[in-house]
Design an enzyme around this catalytic site. Structure first.
Site, PDB file in Angstrom:
ATOM      1  N   GLY A 278       0.807  -1.215   0.000  1.00 34.58           N
ATOM      2  CA  GLY A 278       0.000   0.000   0.000  1.00 34.58           C
ATOM      3  C   GLY A 278       0.834   1.256   0.000  1.00 34.58           C
TER       4      GLY A 278
ATOM      5  CG  ASP B  32      -9.010   0.267   3.376  1.00 34.56           C
ATOM      6  OD1 ASP B  32      -9.711  -0.748   3.511  1.00 34.56           O
ATOM      7  OD2 ASP B  32      -8.359   0.781   4.297  1.00 34.56           O
TER       8      ASP B  32
ATOM      9  N   GLY C 117     -11.971   0.247   5.875  1.00 33.15           N
ATOM     10  CA  GLY C 117     -12.029   1.639   5.444  1.00 33.15           C
ATOM     11  C   GLY C 117     -11.511   2.539   6.541  1.00 33.15           C
ATOM     12  NE  ARG C 118      -5.735   1.780   9.277  1.00 28.37           N
ATOM     13  CZ  ARG C 118      -5.615   1.369  10.541  1.00 28.37           C
ATOM     14  NH1 ARG C 118      -5.608   2.253  11.519  1.00 28.37           N
ATOM     15  NH2 ARG C 118      -5.513   0.091  10.814  1.00 28.37           N
TER      16      ARG C 118
END
Length: 487
Positions: A189, A220, A264-265
């Protein structure tokens, strides 16, 4: 055309506002590099293809919708095999490393890098680095061949193992140099891509002929510029099972409420798309859209109304939503994990308890079921569409590295894969824009309140003000207000 060297970024400008944000090349810092004919020209798989080498000047536009008077806009270099390559097949000693959390499709990317190097370019030296970045100097390595990776795409997780943060750049590059590695493929990421950028800079400083290619990984979907990250489709698909279960539980009991917490931080894409796909969700809560519990227009009022109408309801909440409301836990809000991500409180448990407390105070019957499928979703193999995406990403990265490009991330931009400089995918995060049409579609689908007062809407529009408002939230500005992934 002109080139800018500001911040060591390769910016090529042309007529009518055309801007190419180019990626580094080995020849930028190693003079007089020899080139070789691309072995693909003798590959039987490509013999029937009319044009298997892309034009060197081909680019992909960041904006696909423009007005007739719009400037040329930002472009990225198009992926694909080049006529000349900067590595001979026997010279290539590739390595693959996976970093950060799990995501469906990692093993598929690993498989396709190994098989792509072997079958397209005749490369048979590929090393798997175990345990993330630190594996370069502290863990075992795995020789990877097409036979070793043949079936790994059918498994979840990563056969190489993974970890977060905690690496030493100089030790990594020392290991790359000592092992004679000439290509590094980094799957991870935004944190991993930042690490890849630092590794590339150290390799460049030492003048090593080593290509560094990133494959962006985040379930995400919060990496900017690219249309969609691999694993996202699988995440949305698997989330349906949790939502279906919550709906069955909710409609089977008096005043039944199903609460589903999804990943979904910082970005609510999975929650938003899973809600739109499901049609059984009554309310979707995401980090980008503040909400409140008490009072007119609040969540509790909406719940009472929906339960009175239907007798049951389903709430989907992203893990990063409502964190500002967890006032009693604020002392943990500034703690971070090894990748630099905030350690979040479990908003699903918190909101479930708040809902129960509210209805208990009013002596109302409530049957609430809370489901958190996060690790079940992250750990599954990828579905067909993601497997195709993983194949394209892997092969695109290989073509770029063989052609001498380095310091890049690969990803789809408006449906066409492009080479994107690291800084563009690490400078910010992709987020749902709540003043765009996609969020309006969700609000229309669920018929939930927006939880925004007029002042909030004005402020949101100011923050995301494009030069010209276009359909579906696209804009002709250099920084798009949103990219509606997968439409």
């Amino acid at each position: 055309m002109g080139t800018s060297s500001a911040d060591q970024r390769k910016i090529v400008t042309g007529d009518n506002g055309y801007v190419l944000e180019d990626v580094p090349h080995l020849s930028d810092y190693i003079p007089d590099l020899p080139t070789y004919p691309n072995p693909l020209q003798d590959n039987h798989s490509y013999s029937a293809v009319k044009q298997y080498f892309v034009n060197e000047d081909d680019t992909v536009a960041q904006q696909i919708i423009v007005h007739k008077n719009s400037p040329g806009g930002t472009h990225f270099r198009r992926v694909g095999p080049r006529q000349k390559v900067y590595f001979e097949s026997d010279e290539v000693h590739a390595s693959i490393v996976t970093c950060g959390g799990l995501c469906p499709g990692i093993n598929t990317v690993i498989r396709e890098i190994v098989c792509g190097l072997y079958y397209m370019y005749g490369v048979n030296k590929v090393l798997g680095i175990e345990g993330g970045y630190r594996g370069f100097y502290s863990r075992n390595t795995i020789p990877l061949t097409p036979k070793v990776v043949n079936d790994i795409h059918k498994r979840g997780g990563t056969i190489l193992g993974t970890s977060r943060g905690g690496h030493e750049t100089s030790k990594i590059v020392d290991s790359i140099q000592d092992r004679g590695i000439t290509q590094v493929y980094i799957i991870g990421g935004d944190g991993a891509q930042k690490g890849a950028s630092v590794i590339f800079e150290e390799i460049k400083r030492r003048g090593l002929k080593v290509a560094v290619a990133g494959i962006p990984k985040t379930i995400d979907n919060d990496i900017p510029v690219i249309d969609k990250s691999f694993g996202f489709d699988t995440g949305v698909e698997e989330a349906q099972r949790a939502i279906d279960a919550a709906h069955v539980e909710a409609e089977s009991f008096e005043n039944g409420v199903g609460v589903v917490k999804l990943m979904g931080r910082y970005s609510g894409f999975i929650a938003m798309y899973a809600t739109l796909a499901s049609r059984d969700v009554d309310c979707c809560l995401i980090p980008e859209s503040p909400f409140y519990l008490e009072g007119p227009g609040g969540l509790f009022e909406f719940m009472e109304k929906r339960l009175k109408e239907n007798g049951h309801m389903v709430i989907v909440i992203a893990e990063g939503a409502g964190q500002e409301l967890l006032s009693e836990s604020m002392h943990t809000m500034n703690q971070q994990d090894a990748s630099g991500n905030k350690l979040l409180q479990d908003v699903g448990l918190w909101i479930s308890q708040k809902i129960k407390d509210h209805f208990n105070k009013r002596k109302k019957v409530l049957n609430l079921k809370y489901i958190d499928p996060t690790y079940m979703i992250r750990a599954i193999p990828s579905i067909a569409s993601d497997n195709v995406n993983c194949t394209l990403l892997a092969q695109s990265a290989i073509h770029g590295a063989m052609a001498g490009y380095t310091g890049f991330t690969v990803g789809p931009v408006n449906g066409k894969h492009a080479y994107i400089p690291f800084y563009r995918v690490t400078e910010r995060q992709n987020k749902v824009v709540i003043t765009d049409r996609m969020w309006a579609r969700l609000l229309s689908s669920t018929n939930q309140p927006s939880f925004l007062n007029p002042k909030d809407i004005i402020e949101a529009k100011k923050e995301e003000q494009p030069k010209t408002q276009l359909l579906d939230g696209d804009s002709v500005s250099d920084e798009p207000t949103s990219k509606e992934n997968g439409k």
